[in-house]
Design a protein around this motif. Structure first.
Motif, PDB file in Angstrom:
ATOM      1  N   GLN A 137       0.826  -1.206   0.000  1.00 45.68           N
ATOM      2  CA  GLN A 137       0.000   0.000   0.000  1.00 45.68           C
ATOM      3  C   GLN A 137       0.860   1.257   0.000  1.00 45.68           C
ATOM      4  O   GLN A 137       0.576   2.229  -0.713  1.00 45.68           O
ATOM      5  N   ALA A 138       1.933   1.254   0.797  1.00 44.98           N
ATOM      6  CA  ALA A 138       2.818   2.422   0.881  1.00 44.98           C
ATOM      7  C   ALA A 138       3.473   2.699  -0.472  1.00 44.98           C
ATOM      8  O   ALA A 138       3.575   3.852  -0.910  1.00 44.98           O
ATOM      9  N   LYS A 139       3.911   1.645  -1.149  1.00 45.46           N
ATOM     10  CA  LYS A 139       4.561   1.822  -2.442  1.00 45.46           C
ATOM     11  C   LYS A 139       3.556   2.274  -3.499  1.00 45.46           C
ATOM     12  O   LYS A 139       3.874   3.096  -4.368  1.00 45.46           O
ATOM     13  N   LEU A 140       2.336   1.740  -3.417  1.00 40.46           N
ATOM     14  CA  LEU A 140       1.299   2.161  -4.362  1.00 40.46           C
ATOM     15  C   LEU A 140       0.970   3.636  -4.173  1.00 40.46           C
ATOM     16  O   LEU A 140       0.809   4.380  -5.155  1.00 40.46           O
ATOM     17  N   LEU A 141       0.863   4.072  -2.926  1.00 35.94           N
ATOM     18  CA  LEU A 141       0.576   5.471  -2.648  1.00 35.94           C
ATOM     19  C   LEU A 141       1.622   6.376  -3.288  1.00 35.94           C
ATOM     20  O   LEU A 141       1.286   7.396  -3.902  1.00 35.94           O
ATOM     21  N   ARG A 142       2.889   5.986  -3.188  1.00 41.61           N
ATOM     22  CA  ARG A 142       3.960   6.809  -3.766  1.00 41.61           C
ATOM     23  C   ARG A 142       3.824   6.879  -5.295  1.00 41.61           C
ATOM     24  O   ARG A 142       4.027   7.932  -5.889  1.00 41.61           O
ATOM     25  N   VAL A 143       3.453   5.771  -5.910  1.00 43.74           N
ATOM     26  CA  VAL A 143       3.268   5.774  -7.364  1.00 43.74           C
ATOM     27  C   VAL A 143       2.131   6.712  -7.756  1.00 43.74           C
ATOM     28  O   VAL A 143       2.245   7.487  -8.714  1.00 43.74           O
ATOM     29  N   ILE A 144       1.016   6.650  -7.019  1.00 43.48           N
ATOM     30  CA  ILE A 144      -0.129   7.502  -7.333  1.00 43.48           C
ATOM     31  C   ILE A 144       0.246   8.974  -7.213  1.00 43.48           C
ATOM     32  O   ILE A 144      -0.164   9.814  -8.021  1.00 43.48           O
ATOM     33  N   GLU A 145       1.056   9.299  -6.217  1.00 42.06           N
ATOM     34  CA  GLU A 145       1.411  10.693  -5.973  1.00 42.06           C
ATOM     35  C   GLU A 145       2.487  11.208  -6.923  1.00 42.06           C
ATOM     36  O   GLU A 145       2.459  12.360  -7.334  1.00 42.06           O
ATOM     37  N   THR A 146       3.464  10.345  -7.276  1.00 40.55           N
ATOM     38  CA  THR A 146       4.590  10.807  -8.090  1.00 40.55           C
ATOM     39  C   THR A 146       4.465  10.441  -9.558  1.00 40.55           C
ATOM     40  O   THR A 146       5.152  11.017 -10.403  1.00 40.55           O
ATOM     41  N   ARG A 147       3.608   9.452  -9.870  1.00 38.31           N
ATOM     42  CA  ARG A 147       3.491   8.912 -11.226  1.00 38.31           C
ATOM     43  C   ARG A 147       4.830   8.383 -11.739  1.00 38.31           C
ATOM     44  O   ARG A 147       5.144   8.474 -12.913  1.00 38.31           O
ATOM     45  N   ARG A 148       5.605   7.821 -10.829  1.00 42.39           N
ATOM     46  CA  ARG A 148       6.864   7.173 -11.184  1.00 42.39           C
ATOM     47  C   ARG A 148       6.903   5.781 -10.564  1.00 42.39           C
ATOM     48  O   ARG A 148       6.421   5.573  -9.449  1.00 42.39           O
ATOM     49  N   VAL A 149       7.471   4.843 -11.304  1.00 42.25           N
ATOM     50  CA  VAL A 149       7.539   3.450 -10.860  1.00 42.25           C
ATOM     51  C   VAL A 149       9.001   3.043 -10.706  1.00 42.25           C
ATOM     52  O   VAL A 149       9.815   3.286 -11.602  1.00 42.25           O
ATOM     53  N   GLN A 150       9.294   2.421  -9.565  1.00 43.35           N
ATOM     54  CA  GLN A 150      10.629   1.874  -9.320  1.00 43.35           C
ATOM     55  C   GLN A 150      10.526   0.351  -9.280  1.00 43.35           C
ATOM     56  O   GLN A 150       9.983  -0.219  -8.343  1.00 43.35           O
TER      57      GLN A 150
END
Length: 330
Positions: A137-150
Protein backbone atom coordinates in the motif's frame (compact mmCIF):
# COMPACT_ATOMS: atom_id res chain seq x y z
CA UNK A 1 -15.07 13.60 0.06
CA UNK A 2 -16.57 10.50 -1.50
CA UNK A 3 -19.88 10.61 -3.32
CA UNK A 4 -22.59 8.00 -3.00
CA UNK A 5 -24.97 8.13 -5.98
CA UNK A 6 -27.58 6.32 -3.92
CA UNK A 7 -28.03 9.52 -1.91
CA UNK A 8 -28.47 11.74 -4.97
CA UNK A 9 -31.48 10.10 -6.59
CA UNK A 10 -34.00 12.94 -6.31
CA UNK A 11 -34.82 14.58 -9.62
CA UNK A 12 -33.08 11.92 -11.71
CA UNK A 13 -34.84 10.54 -14.75
CA UNK A 14 -34.34 6.79 -14.60
CA UNK A 15 -32.35 5.44 -17.50
CA UNK A 16 -31.21 8.80 -18.88
CA UNK A 17 -27.88 10.45 -18.17
CA UNK A 18 -26.26 13.69 -19.21
CA UNK A 19 -24.94 13.52 -22.74
CA UNK A 20 -27.41 10.81 -23.73
CA UNK A 21 -25.85 8.02 -21.69
CA UNK A 22 -28.17 5.41 -20.24
CA UNK A 23 -27.62 2.18 -18.25
CA UNK A 24 -27.46 0.11 -21.43
CA UNK A 25 -24.97 2.51 -23.03
CA UNK A 26 -22.52 2.04 -20.18
CA UNK A 27 -23.08 -1.69 -19.69
CA UNK A 28 -25.37 -1.39 -16.68
CA UNK A 29 -29.03 -2.25 -16.25
CA UNK A 30 -31.72 -1.14 -13.87
CA UNK A 31 -34.65 1.22 -13.42
CA UNK A 32 -34.26 1.99 -9.71
CA UNK A 33 -33.50 5.50 -8.51
CA UNK A 34 -30.16 4.25 -7.14
CA UNK A 35 -29.04 2.95 -10.54
CA UNK A 36 -30.29 6.10 -12.27
CA UNK A 37 -28.19 8.20 -9.90
CA UNK A 38 -25.17 6.00 -10.52
CA UNK A 39 -25.75 6.33 -14.26
CA UNK A 40 -25.92 10.11 -13.95
CA UNK A 41 -22.76 10.47 -11.88
CA UNK A 42 -20.62 7.90 -13.67
CA UNK A 43 -19.97 9.82 -16.94
CA UNK A 44 -18.93 12.86 -14.91
CA UNK A 45 -16.46 10.73 -12.97
CA UNK A 46 -15.21 9.18 -16.21
CA UNK A 47 -14.44 12.55 -17.74
CA UNK A 48 -12.46 13.67 -14.69
CA UNK A 49 -8.90 12.75 -13.75
CA UNK A 50 -9.82 11.78 -10.18
CA UNK A 51 -8.93 8.46 -8.64
CA UNK A 52 -12.04 6.38 -8.02
CA UNK A 53 -13.13 4.06 -5.21
CA UNK A 54 -15.99 1.68 -6.01
CA UNK A 55 -17.61 -0.05 -3.06
CA UNK A 56 -20.31 -2.68 -2.89
CA UNK A 57 -21.00 -6.25 -1.89
CA UNK A 58 -19.59 -9.21 -3.78
CA UNK A 59 -21.42 -9.76 -7.05
CA UNK A 60 -22.83 -6.25 -7.47
CA UNK A 61 -20.81 -5.52 -10.62
CA UNK A 62 -17.89 -3.38 -9.45
CA UNK A 63 -15.65 -4.44 -12.35
CA UNK A 64 -18.41 -3.62 -14.85
CA UNK A 65 -18.64 -0.12 -13.38
CA UNK A 66 -14.85 0.23 -13.62
CA UNK A 67 -14.99 -0.84 -17.29
CA UNK A 68 -17.70 1.76 -17.92
CA UNK A 69 -15.56 4.49 -16.34
CA UNK A 70 -12.70 3.54 -18.65
CA UNK A 71 -14.93 3.27 -21.74
CA UNK A 72 -16.45 6.72 -21.17
CA UNK A 73 -13.15 8.40 -20.32
CA UNK A 74 -10.61 10.17 -22.55
CA UNK A 75 -8.43 7.09 -21.93
CA UNK A 76 -10.81 4.70 -23.67
CA UNK A 77 -8.31 3.98 -26.45
CA UNK A 78 -5.67 3.00 -23.88
CA UNK A 79 -5.34 -0.27 -21.94
CA UNK A 80 -7.68 -1.36 -19.15
CA UNK A 81 -5.53 -3.47 -16.83
CA UNK A 82 -7.11 -5.52 -14.03
CA UNK A 83 -5.23 -6.60 -10.91
CA UNK A 84 -7.09 -8.80 -8.43
CA UNK A 85 -5.32 -7.88 -5.20
CA UNK A 86 -7.09 -10.66 -3.31
CA UNK A 87 -5.71 -13.36 -5.62
CA UNK A 88 -2.04 -12.37 -5.31
CA UNK A 89 0.16 -13.76 -2.51
CA UNK A 90 1.87 -11.01 -0.49
CA UNK A 91 5.24 -12.14 -1.86
CA UNK A 92 4.15 -11.46 -5.46
CA UNK A 93 2.15 -8.23 -5.14
CA UNK A 94 5.09 -5.88 -5.61
CA UNK A 95 6.61 -7.83 -8.48
CA UNK A 96 3.23 -8.04 -10.20
CA UNK A 97 2.52 -4.33 -9.82
CA UNK A 98 5.92 -2.67 -10.14
CA UNK A 99 7.84 -5.20 -12.20
CA UNK A 100 11.38 -6.32 -11.42
CA UNK A 101 14.89 -6.23 -12.74
CA UNK A 102 16.72 -9.34 -13.83
CA UNK A 103 18.15 -11.10 -10.77
CA UNK A 104 15.96 -9.16 -8.32
CA UNK A 105 15.09 -12.45 -6.60
CA UNK A 106 15.49 -16.17 -7.12
CA UNK A 107 13.84 -17.11 -10.39
CA UNK A 108 13.90 -13.59 -11.86
CA UNK A 109 15.78 -14.65 -15.00
CA UNK A 110 14.65 -11.61 -17.00
CA UNK A 111 13.27 -8.14 -16.40
CA UNK A 112 9.46 -7.80 -16.16
CA UNK A 113 7.60 -4.51 -16.67
CA UNK A 114 4.72 -5.03 -14.22
CA UNK A 115 1.04 -4.18 -14.41
CA UNK A 116 1.52 -0.47 -13.67
CA UNK A 117 3.68 -0.13 -16.77
CA UNK A 118 1.17 -2.14 -18.82
CA UNK A 119 -1.54 0.35 -17.83
CA UNK A 120 0.47 3.35 -19.08
CA UNK A 121 -1.85 5.65 -21.03
CA UNK A 122 -4.94 3.87 -19.70
CA UNK A 123 -6.69 2.71 -16.53
CA UNK A 124 -5.41 0.45 -13.75
CA UNK A 125 -8.26 -1.34 -11.96
CA UNK A 126 -7.26 -2.62 -8.52
CA UNK A 127 -9.97 -5.07 -7.53
CA UNK A 128 -10.30 -5.98 -3.84
CA UNK A 129 -7.84 -3.27 -2.84
CA UNK A 130 -8.66 -3.99 0.81
CA UNK A 131 -6.71 -7.24 0.54
CA UNK A 132 -3.39 -5.53 -0.28
CA UNK A 133 -0.71 -5.69 2.42
CA UNK A 134 0.39 -2.54 4.23
CA UNK A 135 3.88 -2.44 2.71
CA UNK A 136 2.58 -2.67 -0.86
CA UNK A 137 0.00 0.00 0.00
CA UNK A 138 2.82 2.42 0.88
CA UNK A 139 4.56 1.82 -2.44
CA UNK A 140 1.30 2.16 -4.36
CA UNK A 141 0.58 5.47 -2.65
CA UNK A 142 3.96 6.81 -3.77
CA UNK A 143 3.27 5.77 -7.36
CA UNK A 144 -0.13 7.50 -7.33
CA UNK A 145 1.41 10.69 -5.97
CA UNK A 146 4.59 10.81 -8.09
CA UNK A 147 3.49 8.91 -11.23
CA UNK A 148 6.86 7.17 -11.18
CA UNK A 149 7.54 3.45 -10.86
CA UNK A 150 10.63 1.87 -9.32
CA UNK A 151 10.95 -1.82 -10.29
CA UNK A 152 12.17 -4.30 -7.69
CA UNK A 153 15.87 -5.02 -7.76
CA UNK A 154 17.14 -1.57 -8.67
CA UNK A 155 15.90 -1.18 -12.21
CA UNK A 156 15.64 2.35 -13.61
CA UNK A 157 12.63 4.33 -12.39
CA UNK A 158 10.32 5.60 -15.12
CA UNK A 159 7.28 7.87 -15.47
CA UNK A 160 3.82 6.50 -16.14
CA UNK A 161 0.49 8.07 -17.06
CA UNK A 162 -2.30 6.06 -15.42
CA UNK A 163 -5.74 6.54 -13.95
CA UNK A 164 -6.33 4.41 -10.83
CA UNK A 165 -9.73 2.89 -10.12
CA UNK A 166 -9.99 0.69 -7.03
CA UNK A 167 -12.80 -1.50 -5.70
CA UNK A 168 -13.55 -3.36 -2.51
CA UNK A 169 -16.36 -5.17 -0.72
CA UNK A 170 -14.84 -4.19 2.63
CA UNK A 171 -15.67 -1.14 4.73
CA UNK A 172 -12.32 0.61 4.27
CA UNK A 173 -13.12 3.14 6.99
CA UNK A 174 -13.23 0.22 9.45
CA UNK A 175 -10.04 -1.23 7.97
CA UNK A 176 -8.31 2.13 8.51
CA UNK A 177 -9.56 2.26 12.12
CA UNK A 178 -8.16 -1.26 12.67
CA UNK A 179 -4.84 -0.17 11.09
CA UNK A 180 -5.14 -2.77 8.34
CA UNK A 181 -5.37 -0.13 5.63
CA UNK A 182 -3.33 3.04 5.36
CA UNK A 183 -5.37 6.18 5.99
CA UNK A 184 -3.29 8.24 3.53
CA UNK A 185 -3.94 5.73 0.73
CA UNK A 186 -7.63 5.61 1.61
CA UNK A 187 -7.95 9.39 1.34
CA UNK A 188 -6.00 9.37 -1.92
CA UNK A 189 -8.34 6.76 -3.43
CA UNK A 190 -11.57 8.10 -1.95
CA UNK A 191 -11.85 11.12 -4.24
CA UNK A 192 -14.70 9.97 -6.47
CA UNK A 193 -16.77 7.40 -4.56
CA UNK A 194 -19.26 5.14 -6.31
CA UNK A 195 -21.44 2.98 -4.08
CA UNK A 196 -23.28 0.11 -5.76
CA UNK A 197 -26.35 -0.85 -3.72
CA UNK A 198 -27.06 -4.56 -3.15
CA UNK A 199 -29.74 -6.13 -5.32
CA UNK A 200 -32.01 -6.74 -2.32
CA UNK A 201 -32.35 -2.96 -1.94
CA UNK A 202 -33.51 -2.47 -5.53
CA UNK A 203 -35.93 -5.32 -6.36
CA UNK A 204 -37.39 -3.29 -9.22
CA UNK A 205 -34.10 -3.92 -11.08
CA UNK A 206 -34.49 -7.71 -11.04
CA UNK A 207 -36.79 -7.80 -14.07
CA UNK A 208 -34.50 -5.54 -16.12
CA UNK A 209 -31.41 -7.53 -15.20
CA UNK A 210 -33.14 -10.85 -15.89
CA UNK A 211 -34.20 -9.64 -19.35
CA UNK A 212 -30.65 -8.47 -20.14
CA UNK A 213 -29.06 -11.74 -19.01
CA UNK A 214 -31.62 -13.87 -20.85
CA UNK A 215 -31.00 -11.87 -24.03
CA UNK A 216 -27.26 -12.41 -23.65
CA UNK A 217 -27.61 -16.17 -23.25
CA UNK A 218 -30.18 -16.38 -26.06
CA UNK A 219 -27.67 -14.73 -28.40
CA UNK A 220 -24.88 -16.98 -27.18
CA UNK A 221 -26.81 -20.25 -27.42
CA UNK A 222 -29.29 -19.33 -30.18
CA UNK A 223 -32.12 -20.09 -27.77
CA UNK A 224 -35.61 -18.57 -27.58
CA UNK A 225 -36.18 -18.16 -23.84
CA UNK A 226 -38.62 -15.33 -23.06
CA UNK A 227 -38.94 -13.09 -20.00
CA UNK A 228 -39.95 -14.67 -16.67
CA UNK A 229 -43.65 -15.19 -16.03
CA UNK A 230 -45.23 -12.83 -13.46
CA UNK A 231 -45.34 -15.49 -10.72
CA UNK A 232 -41.65 -16.30 -11.15
CA UNK A 233 -40.74 -12.63 -11.38
CA UNK A 234 -42.49 -11.96 -8.07
CA UNK A 235 -40.49 -14.78 -6.48
CA UNK A 236 -37.24 -13.43 -7.91
CA UNK A 237 -38.00 -9.90 -6.68
CA UNK A 238 -38.78 -11.20 -3.17
CA UNK A 239 -35.43 -13.03 -2.82
CA UNK A 240 -32.69 -11.26 -0.83
CA UNK A 241 -29.89 -12.16 -3.33
CA UNK A 242 -26.86 -12.54 -1.04
CA UNK A 243 -24.76 -13.11 -4.18
CA UNK A 244 -26.33 -10.09 -5.89
CA UNK A 245 -26.29 -9.84 -9.71
CA UNK A 246 -23.78 -12.68 -9.99
CA UNK A 247 -26.23 -15.00 -8.19
CA UNK A 248 -29.05 -13.99 -10.55
CA UNK A 249 -26.79 -14.58 -13.52
CA UNK A 250 -25.84 -18.04 -12.23
CA UNK A 251 -29.50 -18.96 -11.79
CA UNK A 252 -30.36 -17.97 -15.36
CA UNK A 253 -27.29 -19.73 -16.74
CA UNK A 254 -28.48 -22.90 -14.97
CA UNK A 255 -31.82 -22.56 -16.78
CA UNK A 256 -29.98 -22.47 -20.11
CA UNK A 257 -28.59 -25.96 -19.54
CA UNK A 258 -32.04 -27.16 -20.65
CA UNK A 259 -33.67 -23.97 -21.93
CA UNK A 260 -37.42 -23.73 -22.48
CA UNK A 261 -38.82 -22.36 -25.74
CA UNK A 262 -40.98 -19.46 -24.69
CA UNK A 263 -41.78 -17.78 -21.39
CA UNK A 264 -39.63 -18.76 -18.43
CA UNK A 265 -41.88 -20.35 -15.79
CA UNK A 266 -41.21 -21.40 -12.20
CA UNK A 267 -41.21 -25.05 -13.31
CA UNK A 268 -38.28 -24.41 -15.67
CA UNK A 269 -35.91 -23.69 -12.79
CA UNK A 270 -33.57 -26.59 -11.88
CA UNK A 271 -34.87 -28.50 -8.81
CA UNK A 272 -32.37 -26.92 -6.40
CA UNK A 273 -33.51 -23.43 -7.40
CA UNK A 274 -37.19 -24.43 -7.24
CA UNK A 275 -36.62 -25.45 -3.63
CA UNK A 276 -34.83 -22.18 -2.89
CA UNK A 277 -37.62 -20.01 -4.32
CA UNK A 278 -40.62 -22.12 -3.27
CA UNK A 279 -41.17 -20.05 -0.14
CA UNK A 280 -41.72 -16.96 -2.29
CA UNK A 281 -44.66 -18.42 -4.20
CA UNK A 282 -47.28 -16.17 -2.73
CA UNK A 283 -50.42 -17.27 -0.96
CA UNK A 284 -53.17 -14.64 -0.81
CA UNK A 285 -52.22 -13.41 2.71
CA UNK A 286 -48.55 -13.25 1.75
CA UNK A 287 -49.25 -11.31 -1.43
CA UNK A 288 -51.46 -8.83 0.42
CA UNK A 289 -48.69 -8.32 2.97
CA UNK A 290 -46.13 -7.75 0.21
CA UNK A 291 -48.44 -5.21 -1.40
CA UNK A 292 -48.88 -3.24 1.82
CA UNK A 293 -45.16 -3.46 2.59
CA UNK A 294 -44.29 -2.04 -0.85
CA UNK A 295 -46.79 0.79 -0.42
CA UNK A 296 -45.46 1.66 3.01
CA UNK A 297 -41.86 1.52 1.75
CA UNK A 298 -42.72 3.98 -1.05
CA UNK A 299 -44.81 6.28 1.15
CA UNK A 300 -47.96 5.04 -0.61
CA UNK A 301 -46.73 6.17 -4.01
CA UNK A 302 -48.59 3.69 -6.17
CA UNK A 303 -46.39 4.11 -9.24
CA UNK A 304 -43.23 3.44 -7.22
CA UNK A 305 -44.86 0.53 -5.36
CA UNK A 306 -45.82 -1.06 -8.69
CA UNK A 307 -42.20 -0.78 -9.86
CA UNK A 308 -40.93 -2.30 -6.60
CA UNK A 309 -43.30 -5.25 -7.04
CA UNK A 310 -42.56 -5.60 -10.77
CA UNK A 311 -46.24 -5.07 -11.52
CA UNK A 312 -47.91 -2.76 -13.99
CA UNK A 313 -49.96 0.03 -12.48
CA UNK A 314 -53.14 -1.71 -13.67
CA UNK A 315 -52.08 -4.89 -11.85
CA UNK A 316 -51.45 -2.90 -8.69
CA UNK A 317 -54.91 -1.31 -8.86
CA UNK A 318 -56.51 -4.73 -9.41
CA UNK A 319 -54.69 -6.09 -6.35
CA UNK A 320 -55.74 -3.07 -4.28
CA UNK A 321 -59.37 -3.80 -5.15
CA UNK A 322 -58.96 -7.57 -4.71
CA UNK A 323 -57.47 -7.28 -1.23
CA UNK A 324 -59.57 -4.25 -0.27
CA UNK A 325 -56.49 -2.17 0.53
CA UNK A 326 -57.17 1.54 0.96
CA UNK A 327 -54.61 4.28 1.63
CA UNK A 328 -53.07 3.56 5.00
CA UNK A 329 -53.51 -0.20 4.67
CA UNK A 330 -57.00 -0.31 6.16
Amino acid sequence: MGHSPATAAHGVTVGHCPGGYGPAAIGLAGRSAAMAALCNYLPKVARSRATVLITGETGTGKERVAQAIHALSPRAAGPFVVVNCGALPDTLVESELFGHARGAFTGAVSAVRGRLAEADGGTLFLDEIGEMNIYAQAKLLRVIETRRVQPLGGGRAFDIDIRVVAATNRELELEVAAQRFRSDLFYRLNVARLVIPPLRDRPEDVAVLADEIIAEFNARDRSTVEAPAPELLQALAAHDWPGNVRELRNLIEAVFIDPPAGRLEFEHLPPAFQSLFARYRCSVPAERSRLIEALERTNWNKAEAAKALNWSRMTLYRKLAKYEVADGGM
